[in-house]
Design an enzyme around this catalytic site. Structure first.
Site, short mmCIF file in Angstrom:
data_model
loop_
_atom_site.label_atom_id
_atom_site.label_comp_id
_atom_site.label_asym_id
_atom_site.label_seq_id
_atom_site.Cartn_x
_atom_site.Cartn_y
_atom_site.Cartn_z
N ASP A 181 65.16 8.62 -13.93
CA ASP A 181 64.22 9.44 -13.18
C ASP A 181 62.84 8.82 -13.33
O ASP A 181 62.52 8.26 -14.38
CB ASP A 181 64.20 10.88 -13.70
CG ASP A 181 65.46 11.66 -13.33
OD1 ASP A 181 66.10 11.33 -12.32
OD2 ASP A 181 65.79 12.61 -14.06
N ASP A 231 67.88 12.46 -6.07
CA ASP A 231 67.60 13.90 -6.13
C ASP A 231 66.92 14.37 -4.85
O ASP A 231 67.23 15.45 -4.34
CB ASP A 231 66.70 14.22 -7.33
CG ASP A 231 67.35 13.87 -8.66
OD1 ASP A 231 68.59 13.88 -8.75
OD2 ASP A 231 66.60 13.58 -9.61
#
Length: 176
Positions: free
Chosen positions: A119, A135
């Protein structure tokens, strides 16, 4: 363009952009360091996420791996039923996003099936979370899913129509 081509095109685009961005992050950013892109509006911060959104259930990576594999299997099996380009986009974005994060879980450290998702996108003013392009693809697919569902658009592209004629009609009571 056929719905199937849109589905797989969207999946390939979402997956490719996700994996490319993660490769660049791993190669060029230091883990944990915040790099301002647009001041405090948008920052890059490289983290390895062992769980789901907001690092929930970080010890359950193997469950997310199995769930992702099930979602991918369902989409591939279900794809031939989709006739609407909009619905194909929904399932294509979902497929590409899930594949992106599943790839991390399968092939990144610490081990096969237990890997941590990369991330790096941080928008502190919007969400207290750090996320990635996979995402974004998944959330975008869910937003589009809700819009199509609310508008009554079927998988074949037809729109459910409700007219006053279809409203239930009260039957007169039997006379005594």
């Amino acid at each position: 363009m056929t719905a199937l081509a849109v589905l797989f095109g969207a999946a390939i685009a979402a997956y490719g952009l996700d994996q490319l961005s993660k490769a660049l992050v791993v190669a060029h950013l230091t883990e944990g360091e915040a790099v301002p892109v647009l001041g405090t509006v948008l920052q890059w911060q490289f983290v390895r996420n062992p769980g789901a959104a907001f690092s929930i259930a970080s010890g359950m990576t193997w469950i997310f791996t199995i769930l992702a594999a099930a979602v991918i299997t369902f989409i591939v099996w279900f794809a031939r039923r989709i006739r609407s380009v909009a619905w194909a986009l929904v399932f294509g974005l979902l497929l590409g996003g899930v594949l992106g994060n599943l790839t991390d879980r399968l092939f990144r450290e610490p081990s096969f099936g237990l890997g941590h998702v990369i991330d790096f996108i941080w928008t502190p003013w919007l969400l207290p979370a750090i996320y990635n392009l996979a995402d974004i693809a998944i959330v975008s697919s869910m937003v589009l899913f809700m819009i199509l569902t609310i508008r009554g658009i079927g998988l074949d592209g037809s729109r459910e129509r409700r007219s006053a004629d279809e409203a239930p009609v009260a039957q007169p009571a039997a006379e005594a």
